[in-house]
Design a protein around this motif. Sequence first.
Motif, PDB file in Angstrom:
ATOM      1  N   PHE A  88       0.837  -1.204   0.000  1.00 14.23           N
ATOM      2  CA  PHE A  88       0.000   0.000   0.000  1.00 14.23           C
ATOM      3  C   PHE A  88       0.873   1.256   0.000  1.00 14.23           C
ATOM      4  O   PHE A  88       0.614   2.210  -0.739  1.00 14.23           O
ATOM      5  N   LEU A  89       1.913   1.263   0.812  1.00 11.89           N
ATOM      6  CA  LEU A  89       2.817   2.414   0.865  1.00 11.89           C
ATOM      7  C   LEU A  89       3.507   2.636  -0.473  1.00 11.89           C
ATOM      8  O   LEU A  89       3.569   3.763  -0.964  1.00 11.89           O
ATOM      9  N   LEU A  90       3.997   1.546  -1.056  1.00 10.17           N
ATOM     10  CA  LEU A  90       4.753   1.658  -2.303  1.00 10.17           C
ATOM     11  C   LEU A  90       3.877   2.145  -3.447  1.00 10.17           C
ATOM     12  O   LEU A  90       4.237   3.084  -4.161  1.00 10.17           O
ATOM     13  N   VAL A  91       2.700   1.510  -3.623  1.00 12.58           N
ATOM     14  CA  VAL A  91       1.814   1.885  -4.729  1.00 12.58           C
ATOM     15  C   VAL A  91       1.144   3.224  -4.460  1.00 12.58           C
ATOM     16  O   VAL A  91       1.009   4.063  -5.350  1.00 12.58           O
ATOM     17  N   GLY A  92       0.729   3.448  -3.194  1.00 13.62           N
ATOM     18  CA  GLY A  92       0.036   4.692  -2.842  1.00 13.62           C
ATOM     19  C   GLY A  92       0.923   5.911  -2.896  1.00 13.62           C
ATOM     20  O   GLY A  92       0.494   6.989  -3.314  1.00 13.62           O
ATOM     21  N   LYS A  93       2.181   5.761  -2.492  1.00  9.45           N
ATOM     22  CA  LYS A  93       3.087   6.909  -2.444  1.00  9.45           C
ATOM     23  C   LYS A  93       3.940   7.062  -3.699  1.00  9.45           C
ATOM     24  O   LYS A  93       4.519   8.125  -3.933  1.00  9.45           O
ATOM     25  N   THR A  94       4.039   6.000  -4.494  1.00 12.97           N
ATOM     26  CA  THR A  94       4.790   6.101  -5.754  1.00 12.97           C
ATOM     27  C   THR A  94       3.838   5.729  -6.900  1.00 12.97           C
ATOM     28  O   THR A  94       3.015   6.517  -7.294  1.00 12.97           O
ATOM     29  N   SER A  95       3.957   4.501  -7.402  1.00  9.10           N
ATOM     30  CA  SER A  95       3.048   4.027  -8.454  1.00  9.10           C
ATOM     31  C   SER A  95       3.187   2.520  -8.599  1.00  9.10           C
ATOM     32  O   SER A  95       4.152   1.916  -8.123  1.00  9.10           O
ATOM     33  N   ALA A  96       2.215   1.915  -9.296  1.00 11.63           N
ATOM     34  CA  ALA A  96       2.273   0.476  -9.563  1.00 11.63           C
ATOM     35  C   ALA A  96       3.472   0.151 -10.451  1.00 11.63           C
ATOM     36  O   ALA A  96       4.059  -0.931 -10.358  1.00 11.63           O
ATOM     37  N   LEU A  97       3.838   1.100 -11.324  1.00  3.56           N
ATOM     38  CA  LEU A  97       4.989   0.906 -12.202  1.00  3.56           C
ATOM     39  C   LEU A  97       6.268   0.789 -11.383  1.00  3.56           C
ATOM     40  O   LEU A  97       7.130  -0.045 -11.658  1.00  3.56           O
ATOM     41  N   THR A  98       6.403   1.645 -10.356  1.00  2.00           N
ATOM     42  CA  THR A  98       7.573   1.583  -9.471  1.00  2.00           C
ATOM     43  C   THR A  98       7.675   0.213  -8.824  1.00  2.00           C
ATOM     44  O   THR A  98       8.760  -0.356  -8.697  1.00  2.00           O
ATOM     45  N   MET A  99       6.514  -0.330  -8.424  1.00  2.00           N
ATOM     46  CA  MET A  99       6.485  -1.652  -7.811  1.00  2.00           C
ATOM     47  C   MET A  99       6.934  -2.721  -8.806  1.00  2.00           C
ATOM     48  O   MET A  99       7.654  -3.661  -8.432  1.00  2.00           O
ATOM     49  N   ASN A 100       6.534  -2.593 -10.063  1.00  2.00           N
ATOM     50  CA  ASN A 100       6.956  -3.551 -11.089  1.00  2.00           C
ATOM     51  C   ASN A 100       8.464  -3.533 -11.278  1.00  2.00           C
ATOM     52  O   ASN A 100       9.110  -4.580 -11.368  1.00  2.00           O
ATOM     53  N   VAL A 101       9.025  -2.326 -11.348  1.00  2.00           N
ATOM     54  CA  VAL A 101      10.478  -2.174 -11.512  1.00  2.00           C
ATOM     55  C   VAL A 101      11.215  -2.715 -10.282  1.00  2.00           C
ATOM     56  O   VAL A 101      12.217  -3.425 -10.398  1.00  2.00           O
ATOM     57  N   ALA A 102      10.692  -2.377  -9.088  1.00  2.00           N
ATOM     58  CA  ALA A 102      11.289  -2.874  -7.844  1.00  2.00           C
ATOM     59  C   ALA A 102      11.214  -4.399  -7.786  1.00  2.00           C
ATOM     60  O   ALA A 102      12.123  -5.052  -7.264  1.00  2.00           O
ATOM     61  N   GLY A 103      10.144  -4.957  -8.347  1.00  2.00           N
ATOM     62  CA  GLY A 103       9.982  -6.408  -8.381  1.00  2.00           C
ATOM     63  C   GLY A 103      11.068  -7.084  -9.188  1.00  2.00           C
ATOM     64  O   GLY A 103      11.535  -8.177  -8.825  1.00  2.00           O
ATOM     65  N   VAL A 104      11.488  -6.450 -10.276  1.00  2.00           N
ATOM     66  CA  VAL A 104      12.576  -6.995 -11.101  1.00  2.00           C
ATOM     67  C   VAL A 104      13.882  -7.031 -10.300  1.00  2.00           C
ATOM     68  O   VAL A 104      14.624  -8.013 -10.325  1.00  2.00           O
ATOM     69  N   VAL A 105      14.154  -5.940  -9.571  1.00  2.00           N
ATOM     70  CA  VAL A 105      15.358  -5.871  -8.717  1.00  2.00           C
ATOM     71  C   VAL A 105      15.302  -6.968  -7.650  1.00  2.00           C
ATOM     72  O   VAL A 105      16.286  -7.676  -7.402  1.00  2.00           O
ATOM     73  N   LYS A 106      14.121  -7.120  -7.025  1.00  2.00           N
ATOM     74  CA  LYS A 106      13.946  -8.141  -5.982  1.00  2.00           C
ATOM     75  C   LYS A 106      14.182  -9.538  -6.534  1.00  2.00           C
ATOM     76  O   LYS A 106      14.808 -10.381  -5.868  1.00  2.00           O
ATOM     77  N   ASP A 107      13.707  -9.802  -7.764  1.00  2.00           N
ATOM     78  CA  ASP A 107      13.885 -11.121  -8.375  1.00  2.00           C
ATOM     79  C   ASP A 107      15.359 -11.463  -8.548  1.00  2.00           C
ATOM     80  O   ASP A 107      15.797 -12.580  -8.251  1.00  2.00           O
ATOM     81  N   TRP A 108      16.140 -10.500  -9.027  1.00  2.00           N
ATOM     82  CA  TRP A 108      17.585 -10.729  -9.198  1.00  2.00           C
ATOM     83  C   TRP A 108      18.255 -10.981  -7.844  1.00  2.00           C
ATOM     84  O   TRP A 108      19.125 -11.847  -7.718  1.00  2.00           O
TER      85      TRP A 108
END
Length: 348
Positions: free
Chosen positions: A252-272
């Motif tokens: 909620f913090l990540l999407v609400g304060k940034t965007s769903a796109l930011t979460m997608n990009v962060a997800g790629v970093v997390k996967d690596w």
Amino acid sequence: MGKGGVNESVLKKIVLSYAYVSIWIFLSFTVIVYNKYILDKKMYNWPYPITLTMIHMSFCSGLAFILVRVLKLVEPVSMSKELYISSVVPIGALYSLSLWFSNSAYIYLSVSFIQMLKALMPVAVYSISVMFKKESFKTKTMANMLSISFGVAIAAYGEAKFDSWGVILQLSAVAFEATRLVLIQILLTSKGITLNPITSLYYVAPCCLVFLFFPWVLVEFPILKETSSFHFDWLIFGTNSVCAFALNLAVFLLVGKTSALTMNVAGVVKDWLLIGFSWRVIRDTVTMVNLLGYGVAFLGVTYYNYLKFQAMTSKEAQKKVQPADEEDAKLLEEREGSAVGKKDDDEA
């Protein structure tokens, strides 16, 4: 001073964005590794994914109820019984299946390979969105989806400990989660209903418990009943449930304060990071073919995020232009009205 103030404000936003991203990556990373630790037969050796999911949902629904009804820290959403049955219940059913199958996959597959399979999420979301007519079919986008699928197929081909049942479970989890995300748009967002993580858990978690109860009674309860040596470890399951609840708040913090796109990009970093952790710490086998395939999928997902960013930027630009166009139209209308009025005065 004003210039410095603007720079300071921008810097503060950047720092906060990075903080939200870091918190989400840390919690998501922790929950995934923690679930793997509990479910894997070579680690904690407690292979009961339905029970684990029910523990999470019980804790989350109980805590959400306290926050909403007892402490009244969060306002409940105005929702009729009919809306709850027609919208929340199917979303809860899909969520329970997604969590059950994704947790089950950790028994059979490595953390690294599961993250590679999760790269198919954009493919599933786009395909289901087209099926439900929420998105239009575009050849360019579908070509991108095929490139991601091709990369994941290469990664699967190079998997050292490939397990067909584990792959079926994880792909099913991706399909159910993608369907849930699309249905949230169709059944809730389109009706102007938005749920934050606490209200979402307040309404959805009890549904998950109900839907998970029936397979649990048939599949896991008989085994647990015969396992007299098992004692509920409050520390392990308590901290695991707290992490799961905190992850919902972080989303909620990540999407609400940034965007769903930011979460997608962060997800790629997390996967690596998870792939690296799985390889170096857990000692899962990661082959060069694995990395090559995921690299192809990674490029496809990156391009998908880039297209999303372009679409979002274009939409924001249109929003900024629209008020200006409306202002110009209003001024033109006033001028035309003045001209007509002046003409009428001249004729009089």
